[in-house]
Design a protein around this motif. Sequence first.
Motif, PDB file in Angstrom:
ATOM      1  N   UNK A   1      31.249  53.928  77.053  1.00 15.35           N
ATOM      2  CA  UNK A   1      31.439  53.470  75.707  1.00 15.35           C
ATOM      3  C   UNK A   1      32.707  52.634  75.643  1.00 15.35           C
ATOM      4  N   UNK A   2      32.594  51.481  75.012  1.00 14.44           N
ATOM      5  CA  UNK A   2      33.738  50.580  74.875  1.00 14.44           C
ATOM      6  C   UNK A   2      34.394  50.838  73.537  1.00 14.44           C
ATOM      7  N   UNK A   3      35.695  50.992  73.609  1.00 11.81           N
ATOM      8  CA  UNK A   3      36.428  51.264  72.384  1.00 11.81           C
ATOM      9  C   UNK A   3      37.143  49.991  71.933  1.00 11.81           C
ATOM     10  N   UNK A   4      37.058  49.680  70.674  1.00 10.22           N
ATOM     11  CA  UNK A   4      37.740  48.500  70.130  1.00 10.22           C
ATOM     12  C   UNK A   4      38.732  48.930  69.064  1.00 10.22           C
ATOM     13  N   UNK A   5      39.625  48.022  68.723  1.00  8.90           N
ATOM     14  CA  UNK A   5      40.628  48.319  67.697  1.00  8.90           C
ATOM     15  C   UNK A   5      40.171  47.834  66.324  1.00  8.90           C
ATOM     16  N   UNK A   6      38.875  47.678  66.161  1.00 10.53           N
ATOM     17  CA  UNK A   6      38.354  47.168  64.898  1.00 10.53           C
ATOM     18  C   UNK A   6      38.243  48.252  63.845  1.00 10.53           C
ATOM     19  N   UNK A   7      38.400  49.509  64.225  1.00 13.20           N
ATOM     20  CA  UNK A   7      38.244  50.602  63.263  1.00 13.20           C
ATOM     21  C   UNK A   7      39.541  50.808  62.498  1.00 13.20           C
ATOM     22  N   UNK A   8      39.447  51.099  61.242  1.00 18.96           N
ATOM     23  CA  UNK A   8      40.652  51.290  60.427  1.00 18.96           C
ATOM     24  C   UNK A   8      41.549  52.415  60.925  1.00 18.96           C
ATOM     25  N   UNK A   9      41.013  53.437  61.532  1.00 18.53           N
ATOM     26  CA  UNK A   9      41.869  54.526  62.002  1.00 18.53           C
ATOM     27  C   UNK A   9      42.762  54.092  63.155  1.00 18.53           C
ATOM     28  N   UNK A  10      42.416  53.014  63.871  1.00 19.57           N
ATOM     29  CA  UNK A  10      43.240  52.520  64.969  1.00 19.57           C
ATOM     30  C   UNK A  10      44.239  51.436  64.531  1.00 19.57           C
ATOM     31  N   UNK A  11      44.180  50.977  63.280  1.00 16.57           N
ATOM     32  CA  UNK A  11      45.037  49.891  62.811  1.00 16.57           C
ATOM     33  C   UNK A  11      46.470  50.346  62.594  1.00 16.57           C
ATOM     34  N   UNK A  12      46.719  51.581  62.315  1.00 18.40           N
ATOM     35  CA  UNK A  12      48.049  52.085  61.993  1.00 18.40           C
ATOM     36  C   UNK A  12      49.067  51.893  63.097  1.00 18.40           C
ATOM     37  N   UNK A  13      48.853  52.410  64.304  1.00 16.12           N
ATOM     38  CA  UNK A  13      49.854  52.272  65.361  1.00 16.12           C
ATOM     39  C   UNK A  13      50.108  50.818  65.749  1.00 16.12           C
ATOM     40  N   UNK A  15      49.903  48.181  63.835  1.00 10.05           N
ATOM     41  CA  UNK A  15      50.659  47.550  62.765  1.00 10.05           C
ATOM     42  C   UNK A  15      52.116  47.971  62.832  1.00 10.05           C
ATOM     43  N   UNK A  16      52.382  49.253  63.075  1.00  7.62           N
ATOM     44  CA  UNK A  16      53.763  49.722  63.193  1.00  7.62           C
ATOM     45  C   UNK A  16      54.455  49.093  64.395  1.00  7.62           C
ATOM     46  N   UNK A  17      53.762  48.973  65.491  1.00  5.48           N
ATOM     47  CA  UNK A  17      54.333  48.375  66.687  1.00  5.48           C
ATOM     48  C   UNK A  17      54.661  46.900  66.432  1.00  5.48           C
ATOM     49  N   UNK A  18      53.742  46.157  65.793  1.00  3.71           N
ATOM     50  CA  UNK A  18      54.008  44.761  65.451  1.00  3.71           C
ATOM     51  C   UNK A  18      55.218  44.646  64.543  1.00  3.71           C
TER      52      UNK A  18
END
Length: 182
Positions: A1-13, A15-18
């Motif tokens: 299974x390929x995981x992408x950062x398109x899910x809202x639950x993955x946007x938090x870290x 965004x903080x890092x940026x």
Amino acid sequence: MIQTNAHPENAGPETRRDFLYYATGGAAAVATGAAIWPLIDSMNPSADVSALSVAQVDLEGVEPGSRITLKWKGKPVFIDHRPEARIAQARADDEATLIDPELDAERVQKAEWLIVVGVCTHLGCIPLGQGSGDPTGEYGGWFCPCHGSHYDTSGRIRKGPAPRNLDVPPYEFVTSTLVKIG
């Protein structure tokens, strides 16, 4: 299974890092600017030099045919109160073959007053011709004995190695006899 950062639950870290990258970069830019500002500011002219950037001279009492010298920005400025004969000679020389062509009318604001920086445009010598006994060269203006440059009564180079005319500084007549140079 390929995981992408398109899910809202993955946007938090992400965004903080940026945000941390941008904040750190911005702080580094501000700190660098604050550190080098004294160096940049030290390149500005000192107060005593800035005070010399403008000179005023009252020409009342300067007789026609007289030449005076004053200092502006550490350089001599030649002021020639030209009599009618010198004005006529300068205008007649407008038609001559000139190394650096410029009409007399373009070099003066009032025909009777010629104001030029008294530094030879060849190697920076001070031409002769301001004193009553000084040689004025073949054209009645100024003569630089160092290398033989001859200037006419309008400060234009006529003979010798100088590449251009004597410079005309920025100036204005504040009153009919008061001149502000610079």
